[in-house]
Enzyme design. Structure first.
Site, PDB file in Angstrom:
ATOM      1  N   CYS A  94      41.747  45.360  43.646  1.00 58.16           N
ATOM      2  CA  CYS A  94      41.861  45.931  42.310  1.00 58.16           C
ATOM      3  C   CYS A  94      42.943  47.022  42.298  1.00 58.16           C
ATOM      4  O   CYS A  94      44.121  46.706  42.428  1.00 58.16           O
ATOM      5  CB  CYS A  94      40.510  46.427  41.817  1.00 58.16           C
ATOM      6  SG  CYS A  94      40.455  46.669  40.009  1.00 58.16           S
ATOM      7  N   HIS A 177      36.620  41.803  42.568  1.00 54.53           N
ATOM      8  CA  HIS A 177      35.815  42.707  43.390  1.00 54.53           C
ATOM      9  C   HIS A 177      34.783  41.952  44.237  1.00 54.53           C
ATOM     10  O   HIS A 177      33.592  41.936  43.904  1.00 54.53           O
ATOM     11  CB  HIS A 177      35.084  43.715  42.508  1.00 54.53           C
ATOM     12  CG  HIS A 177      35.937  44.807  41.974  1.00 54.53           C
ATOM     13  ND1 HIS A 177      36.340  45.877  42.735  1.00 54.53           N
ATOM     14  CD2 HIS A 177      36.466  44.988  40.744  1.00 54.53           C
ATOM     15  CE1 HIS A 177      37.074  46.689  41.997  1.00 54.53           C
ATOM     16  NE2 HIS A 177      37.174  46.176  40.788  1.00 54.53           N
ATOM     17  N   GLU A 179      33.649  42.956  46.967  1.00 53.95           N
ATOM     18  CA  GLU A 179      32.881  43.957  47.722  1.00 53.95           C
ATOM     19  C   GLU A 179      31.695  44.504  46.947  1.00 53.95           C
ATOM     20  O   GLU A 179      30.795  45.126  47.536  1.00 53.95           O
ATOM     21  CB  GLU A 179      33.795  45.120  48.124  1.00 53.95           C
ATOM     22  CG  GLU A 179      34.007  46.223  47.104  1.00 53.95           C
ATOM     23  CD  GLU A 179      34.939  45.850  45.957  1.00 53.95           C
ATOM     24  OE1 GLU A 179      35.197  46.724  45.109  1.00 53.95           O
ATOM     25  OE2 GLU A 179      35.402  44.693  45.896  1.00 53.95           O
TER      26      GLU A 179
END
Length: 244
Positions: A94, A177, A179
């Site tokens: 990001c 994302h 994660e």
């Protein structure tokens, strides 16, 4: 010349006071990897390159093009550029991907298609199916900024609205994302409530989708970030410390 790491340390660079990196840390711990977490926005100093073997630069609330206002972003861009020049594996997520674009000769800018918020399908671009298979899937995304690719970079994957993955040299940049956890998504939506309200996002529906996709979030973290770590480890030279 590529610096020989004195320690096999994965450096984690974050941009929030309470970053959602538990899944990444667990992935690293499962692989018995040594890792170090720093926050340049809070005053932490970036290490010397010989102290790290891999770098993961995470997302955050800043704009990568706002370096005059936030000088630490310029310092991070220089650090990532030096790491790529030294052939050290770098993963940008990001905001991290946008800093990488700035670092390698591209640009970051406000996106042309507004806020991308929620679960998106990431698909490989034509001709990149083989190299992008590790990225293909459904992931959470939240951003309004995008990038123009650095010269020579390869676009790997897209969503319906934005570029989602590209690579150049030892760098891999992803806009989504992998994660994030359910807890992290909930906190992000709380922090960004003004932007979310402006764009008419139904937070209750989005959180229900996140709750229903807990396993998908965990699998995505292992697939993308675990896969990147394994690939980076496989390509790294073995330094025995012995004299030639």
């Amino acid at each position: 010349m590529t610096p020989t790491p004195t320690k096999q340390v994965t450096l984690l660079i974050t941009h929030n006071p309470d970053p959602d990196i538990d899944q990444v840390c667990q992935i690293l711990d499962n692989r018995k990897k040594t890792w170090r977490h720093i926050q340049p926005f809070a005053g932490d100093k970036l290490p010397n390159l010989h102290e790290v073997s891999q770098v993961i630069c995470f997302g955050g609330p800043y704009a990568a093009y706002d370096q005059d206002r936030f000088p630490f972003l310029r310092e991070e861009a220089q650090f990532l550029r030096d790491a790529v020049d030294a052939d050290i594996p770098v993963l940008g997520i990001c905001l991290g991907s946008q800093i990488l674009a700035e670092a390698l000769g591209g640009t970051s800018r406000p996106g042309d298609h507004g806020l991308e918020c929620g679960f998106v399908d990431v698909v490989p671009v034509a001709g990149q199916e083989d190299v992008a298979h590790q990225l293909t899937g459904r992931y959470f995304s939240f951003h309004t900024d995008s990038i123009d690719l650095p010269p020579g970079a390869e676009l790997l994957a897209v969503s319906q609205r934005y570029p989602q993955a590209w690579r150049q040299g030892s760098a891999l940049a992803i806009q989504f994302h992998p994660e994030m956890s359910v807890t992290g998504i909930r906190e992000l939506l709380r922090i960004e409530k003004v932007k979310i309200r402006q764009h008419g996002i139904n937070v209750e529906n989005l959180m229900a989708e996140a709750e229903n996709n807990r396993a998908l979030l965990q699998q995505g973290a292992e697939k993308v970030i675990g896969g990147w770590i394994d690939h980076a480890d496989a390509r790294a030279p073995v330094h025995t410390g012995e004299s030639p």
